[in-house]
Every structure is written in C-alpha cells, then in structure tokens.
Scaffold this motif. Structure first.
Motif, PDB file in Angstrom:
ATOM      1  N   GLY A  36       0.574  -1.128  -0.146  1.00  0.00           N
ATOM      2  CA  GLY A  36      -0.052  -0.102  -0.004  1.00  0.00           C
ATOM      3  C   GLY A  36       0.968   1.328   0.086  1.00  0.00           C
ATOM      4  O   GLY A  36       2.100   1.249  -0.005  1.00  0.00           O
ATOM      5  N   VAL A  37       0.161   2.383   0.166  1.00  0.00           N
ATOM      6  CA  VAL A  37       0.967   3.605   0.012  1.00  0.00           C
ATOM      7  C   VAL A  37       2.081   3.797   1.226  1.00  0.00           C
ATOM      8  O   VAL A  37       3.087   4.287   1.104  1.00  0.00           O
ATOM      9  CB  VAL A  37       0.081   4.904   0.106  1.00  0.00           C
ATOM     10  N   THR A  38       1.924   2.945   2.387  1.00  0.00           N
ATOM     11  CA  THR A  38       2.884   3.253   3.391  1.00  0.00           C
ATOM     12  C   THR A  38       4.011   2.330   3.146  1.00  0.00           C
ATOM     13  O   THR A  38       5.257   2.904   3.248  1.00  0.00           O
ATOM     14  CB  THR A  38       2.222   2.942   4.889  1.00  0.00           C
ATOM     15  N   SER A  66      -5.309   1.422   0.189  1.00  0.00           N
ATOM     16  CA  SER A  66      -4.660   2.397  -0.720  1.00  0.00           C
ATOM     17  C   SER A  66      -5.199   2.667  -2.175  1.00  0.00           C
ATOM     18  O   SER A  66      -4.653   3.438  -2.655  1.00  0.00           O
ATOM     19  CB  SER A  66      -3.261   2.219  -0.874  1.00  0.00           C
ATOM     20  N   SER A  67      -6.149   1.769  -2.378  1.00  0.00           N
ATOM     21  CA  SER A  67      -7.039   2.108  -3.824  1.00  0.00           C
ATOM     22  C   SER A  67      -8.439   2.625  -3.519  1.00  0.00           C
ATOM     23  O   SER A  67      -9.187   2.672  -4.154  1.00  0.00           O
ATOM     24  CB  SER A  67      -6.937   1.186  -4.603  1.00  0.00           C
ATOM     25  N   ARG A  68      -8.635   2.751  -2.176  1.00  0.00           N
ATOM     26  CA  ARG A  68     -10.159   2.657  -1.778  1.00  0.00           C
ATOM     27  C   ARG A  68     -10.418   3.707  -0.743  1.00  0.00           C
ATOM     28  O   ARG A  68     -11.368   3.737   0.125  1.00  0.00           O
ATOM     29  CB  ARG A  68     -10.744   1.434  -1.011  1.00  0.00           C
ATOM     30  N   ASP A 181      -5.271  10.307  -7.251  1.00  0.00           N
ATOM     31  CA  ASP A 181      -5.537   8.974  -7.573  1.00  0.00           C
ATOM     32  C   ASP A 181      -4.811   8.330  -6.614  1.00  0.00           C
ATOM     33  O   ASP A 181      -3.621   7.904  -6.947  1.00  0.00           O
ATOM     34  CB  ASP A 181      -5.360   8.551  -8.621  1.00  0.00           C
ATOM     35  N   ASP A 182      -5.339   7.498  -5.664  1.00  0.00           N
ATOM     36  CA  ASP A 182      -4.322   6.991  -4.372  1.00  0.00           C
ATOM     37  C   ASP A 182      -3.689   5.830  -5.008  1.00  0.00           C
ATOM     38  O   ASP A 182      -2.409   5.328  -4.939  1.00  0.00           O
ATOM     39  CB  ASP A 182      -5.165   6.614  -3.256  1.00  0.00           C
ATOM     40  N   ALA A 183      -4.272   5.065  -5.804  1.00  0.00           N
ATOM     41  CA  ALA A 183      -3.540   3.733  -6.582  1.00  0.00           C
ATOM     42  C   ALA A 183      -2.277   4.072  -7.369  1.00  0.00           C
ATOM     43  O   ALA A 183      -1.438   3.557  -7.397  1.00  0.00           O
ATOM     44  CB  ALA A 183      -4.593   3.007  -7.381  1.00  0.00           C
ATOM     45  N   LYS A 387      -2.471   8.044   7.792  1.00  0.00           N
ATOM     46  CA  LYS A 387      -3.680   8.353   6.489  1.00  0.00           C
ATOM     47  C   LYS A 387      -2.662   8.819   5.188  1.00  0.00           C
ATOM     48  O   LYS A 387      -1.411   8.891   5.363  1.00  0.00           O
ATOM     49  CB  LYS A 387      -4.352   9.720   6.977  1.00  0.00           C
ATOM     50  N   LEU A 388      -3.402   8.706   4.149  1.00  0.00           N
ATOM     51  CA  LEU A 388      -2.839   8.926   2.788  1.00  0.00           C
ATOM     52  C   LEU A 388      -1.698  10.027   2.966  1.00  0.00           C
ATOM     53  O   LEU A 388      -0.609  10.040   2.437  1.00  0.00           O
ATOM     54  CB  LEU A 388      -3.650   8.974   1.795  1.00  0.00           C
ATOM     55  N   THR A 389      -2.162  11.210   3.313  1.00  0.00           N
ATOM     56  CA  THR A 389      -1.320  12.559   3.073  1.00  0.00           C
ATOM     57  C   THR A 389      -0.126  12.146   4.008  1.00  0.00           C
ATOM     58  O   THR A 389       0.972  12.741   3.323  1.00  0.00           O
ATOM     59  CB  THR A 389      -2.168  13.437   3.779  1.00  0.00           C
ATOM     60  N   THR A 390      -0.055  11.696   5.078  1.00  0.00           N
ATOM     61  CA  THR A 390       1.215  11.546   5.755  1.00  0.00           C
ATOM     62  C   THR A 390       2.034  10.233   5.463  1.00  0.00           C
ATOM     63  O   THR A 390       2.710  10.035   6.475  1.00  0.00           O
ATOM     64  CB  THR A 390       0.952  11.969   7.129  1.00  0.00           C
TER      65      THR A 390
END
Length: 582
Positions: A36-38, A66-68, A181-183, A387-390
C-alpha cells in the motif's frame, strides 16, 4: 540506474534477488511487507538512504485501503476541533510538499465549500477554524501552495454550486485542499523506489517469519502466487506495513507483542458530473462522519461512511444500507435528489484504526496522534494507523525505527525526491500541445494524460509512435487511450485484467458496467505483452467478469454478512495462502 519500469520481467528479477538474499553476502537491509502507500513510501525511503531494499505484496499494488480512500490530500479540519495543531500542521506541510515538489502531476488543488446554516456565530466559528487551517499551512517552507480561504454570501455560494438546496445554507466558507488517485500514487512510489534500486514483487505473499538462534526475526518465507514457488528471504530488518492485516502479520512472529488494529469500513458512490451542477466540492458534517462531495474528472465522488467491519479483510463491499446512508445525507443538501439509478460505481475500503496502547511484550514504540511504530520482537518493525497524506512521515519513522542508530548517519531525504513524472513536467506540458495536434487529442484528454503520467507522458507517446492505433481511445469508453492499457503492463506492473481495471485505470467504478464492455478489447491489448495464450485470456476474462458481477450483486444486500457471502462467490484470480506461525 535501475529500471523505472515495472514489468513481468522486473518482477522475476526481484524474485531472483529475494532468493539470492539467502546467501549472507546478499542479505537485504530491509524487507518491506505490504504494497500500500505506506509500504511503498517505506521502500522509497529505505532505497534512497542507500539500503538494499525489497518490497512484496500478496495482491496488486494498492489493492487494499490504498486504492479505496476518499482520494484526498488534506490536513484534516476535524483535528482542529480536537486542538491537535501539530498533526494538522504536519499533514498540511506534507500536502504542500506533494503539490509543489514530490508529485505535482498526481496531486491537484480542489476548492471546497463549507456551507453555513447560521448567520452570525457559525460564520465566525467556522471562519476562525479555517483561518487557523490556512495559517498552519502558511508555516510550511516556501510559497503557499494553495489560495487562502474566503467567505461567500448566499448568492456567491449558489453561483459556485447551483444545485445546493436553497434552504440548505445561508452562505459558505470556501477553502482549498487537494486530491490524488491513490492507486496511481502508490504505484508511482513503487516505480520510483525501483529506480533507486529497490526490488519489487506483487502476488508475492509472506507466509512465515524466520528467526535466528537468538530469536531475532531475520527474514521470511514468501510464496510466488503466480507459480507456487517458495522463497526464503534473509533481511536485517523486516517492516510490517500491512494495514488492516497488521495483527495477522505480527502473529507470524509467534510472540504476544505488537499493535492493535481494528478495521472500519468506508464507502463511496460515484455519479456522473452532469448530474450535479457545481464547480467546487462540499464538506458536510453528519452524525457519524464527514461527508464529502468531491468533483473528479467526469464524475462526482460522494462519501464516506464509518462502520465496524468484522468480516474477512480482502473484499469489503458497499451494502444497500451503506449506499442509502450516503444518498440520504447528500440529498439533505442537494436541490435535485439523487437515486440509486444515478450511481455508476461504488467502492468500499477498510481504515486501519490504531487502538490505544500496545500488546504485552512489545519492546518499544514511537507514537503519534495518527500512527505508531513498534517492535513486537527484535528484527521486526510494525507501523500502523496514519493516513494517505502523511505516508512519507510514516515511512520515515518506520525506517528510522528499523535501522536504529544508523538513522543519524543515513537520514531520510524523501522530502527532496520528486516521484517519476514530476521531473520535467513543465516541459512536457508544452510538448503535449504538439502531440495533441498530431493524434487529435482533445484538451480534456491531454489534461487527463498529464494528470496521470506527468512527464512520463513521453513514454505513452513512444508507444503511440510505435503503433499509431494505440493513440486512439478504447472503443467501449473514450476515457482512456489504448496506449494506457498497454502501458499498464509494459511499465506499471499489471499482471492480470483486474490489475488494469481496478488500479491502472478506474474503470471498475467509473463506468456503469464496471468495464465489462471494454474487457475483450483490453484483453487483446495486454495478452501479447504478458504472453497469454487463448486459454489464459479466457480465464482472465471469466475471473474479472465473475468479480464484477459479484460486487454488483453485493450492493443489493442489506448488511455486511450477506454482502460478503455474495462477494465471495467469485474466486480470487490468485488466492492467498494460509499463514504459518512459528
């Protein structure tokens, strides 16, 4: 320089590097578990410190949370109500870094309206809060990335959002955040990490952690789900970045320590852009969560919910009750109420909610308001929450923690590392005019391509030069070029049709039939790249069709239990294997 592509061949090379790590001379510094993003951020952080790094993911990149997500890059206005100024400042600093330096092609500004119901006290209260939000953003280094907020009268608000019900608000405050677009962000992080030498492999599942004579975790046993082959990996540090699967992965160490994580489900619905007249987004408070109405490309994204999830973790789905909840709260402020018939897509994701404290036996921990890094047993680092931003701060904290005293000599530099597609962006924006004339691309298509690929648009153009037919949109949907489908397999690591429709594009939820009408054409484009024979092509089409139909059927079920049963009627394209505790 390592490859900037993710392909079936680079995946094979990554697996060879994992296998070679069994030799002490080739032992990895860091093995990251979770794509995922992390996890992707951790891989980039470790690789850019000069550490030998590998990242594995049991499914596809960003296939879980991270895609949802809500796909927002923001500071979190709700944390101001909790007086957590440090956390908001941290997130806003990361937001501005992404906008200005790290991923200006992927992350874009979005204006939002905060509607006001009361004439005096609410305007002062909300206005002061958003002014503080802007002030905290202004503390970030350099020029502001986004405009300052402004107060709008009712007539100004109506011009910005004509379909806001006339009795819903007496005015509004407009402020700015961003979306992504997170993915794509996740996959671009992985690609950037590989360009700095990291080894990356999807469909590669951790099934066991290994320990040395002293009880220290020294690696893992992983399975290549494409072939069934087992590989023993040796690494000085294993970092668990598996989100809602954190406790399952921790249990492989055979110890009682670790972090506690609960899954909370959030869903979003997608409606066509023309269905709601508005130029900006909305943020609305509900009794259970914050509801966003977000303008995105050709449609609106509306969500989210916040409900406990107690089913299996791989396939959360939106239920009829979830969808009705979102519709009810959106319709409370919309002049023209939405119905189920307006919805062209949905998605459901699980938030990894970090629970207070750590399990008994956890040796140490670094805690922030949003995420925690801990070591349940020597050699294993666990990070959860956030979270995604950090993601970048989380990645830095995880690597610092994993390498201990070496961190002072090898500090993180990811705040200075643009992702692939960011370098040369302005030049490619100018070159795109010529390509648009050459291939007949409308301005909306050029904007779409630049937003998705940035300066990597040159690689899309190279594919079109080699085969001009790839410069044309898909027959079934004009949203994507044929070249983008091929690019997903030649540069972005797609191995299966679901990888293309869920994560390389967004066709699974942005067209009413979940992309089924384009499936044959997409299969024809990727089959030669991935070496599929007719039987494999047919199996891939059948697998995605079954998945799409099961997801659609689950949306009609009243609750999580029945929705899960309906969704699980479709088999996974590459099923995960049972885990083995030591």
């Amino acid at each position: 320089m390592a490859s900037t592509r993710l392909t079936a061949d680079t995946r094979r090379q990554a697996l060879e590097a994992l296998e070679a790590s069994a030799d002490p001379k080739n032992e990895l510094d860091v093995l990251v578990v979770g794509g995922g993003v992390t996890g992707a951020g951790i891989a980039l952080d470790a690789a850019t410190r000069g550490l030998s790094t590998a990242i594995i993911e049991g499914q596809d990149w960003a296939s879980g949370t991270s895609s949802r997500s809500s796909k927002l890059v923001h500071g979190g206005l709700r944390y101001l109500q909790m007086l957590d100024f440090h956390l908001v400042h941290e997130a806003l600093t990361e937001r501005d870094l992404l906008l200005k330096t790290i991923a200006p092609h992927l992350v874009r500004p979005v204006p939002f309206l905060y509607p006001l119901e009361h004439r005096v006290w609410e305007r002062g209260y909300v206005g002061a809060g958003i002014a503080l939000y802007d002030t905290l953003a202004s503390l970030a280094p350099g020029k502001r990335a986004l405009p300052l907020h402004r107060h709008l009268s009712k007539s100004q608000m109506v011009r910005k959002f004509p379909d806001l019900a006339h009795d819903a608000a007496i005015g509004a405050v407009q402020y700015w955040d961003a979306n992504v677009d997170d993915a794509r962000l996740t996959a671009t992080l992985v690609r950037t990490a590989t360009s700095y030498g990291a080894h990356a492999a999807t469909r590669t599942q951790l099934v066991q952690l290994t320990k040395g004579a002293t009880g220290t975790v020294n690696g893992a046993v992983v399975v290549d789900l494409e072939t069934g082959k087992e590989i023993t990996v040796r690494a000085r540090s294993v970092i668990n970045a598996t989100g809602v699967w954190t406790e399952d992965t921790e249990a492989l160490a055979g110890d009682e320590g670790g972090l506690r994580v609960l899954a909370s489900k959030g869903i979003h619905i997608v409606v066509p852009r023309e269905r709601i007249k508005g130029q900006v987004g909305l943020i609305l408070q509900t009794e259970k969560s914050v509801l966003f109405v977000i303008p995105w490309s050709r449609y609106w994204v509306i969500g989210t919910t916040d409900t406990p999830w107690e089913q299996e973790l791989t396939h959360p789905v939106a239920t009829a009750a979830d969808i009705d909840y979102v519709l009810e709260h959106a319709n409370a402020v919309l002049a023209k109420p939405l119905t189920r018939d307006d919805i062209i897509g949905t998605w459901a994701g699980l938030r990894p909610l970090l629970q207070p404290g750590t399990k008994e036996g956890t040796s140490s921990a670094k805690v922030s308001r949003e995420h925690t890094v801990a070591s349940p047993t020597p050699g294993l680092t666990v990070i959860a929450g956030g979270k995604l931003t950090t993601y970048r701060v989380m990645a830095k904290d995880a690597v610092d923690f994993a390498i201990g005293q070496r961190a002072s000599a090898l500090p993180s530099i990811t705040d200075q590392i643009p992702l692939l597609g960011a370098v040369g962006l302005k030049a490619v924006q100018r070159q795109a005019r010529t390509w648009a004339q050459q291939y007949g691309w409308k301005p909306s298509m050029v904007d779409h391509l630049l937003h998705r690929y940035g300066s990597n648009l040159r690689e899309i153009v190279e594919l079109c030069q080699q085969d001009p037919s790839l410069a044309q949109p898909l027959d079934a949907t004009s949203a994507y070029l044929r070249a983008e489908i091929v690019y997903g397999a030649t540069h972005e690591g797609a191995l299966h049709l679901e990888d293309v429709l869920l994560h390389r594009t967004r066709l699974n939820y942005e067209v009413p039939d979940r992309g089924l009408s384009a499936l044959d054409e997409i299969a024809d484009l990727v089959a030669p790249v991935l070496g599929w024979d007719d039987a494999t092509r047919a199996a891939e089409i059948a697998a995605y069709t079954a998945r799409a139909e099961a997801e659609a059927a689950a949306e009609d079920e009243p609750d999580d239990v029945s929705a899960e049963q309906t969704r699980l009627a479709a088999d996974d394209v590459r099923p995960l294997q049972p885990l083995r505790t030591t």
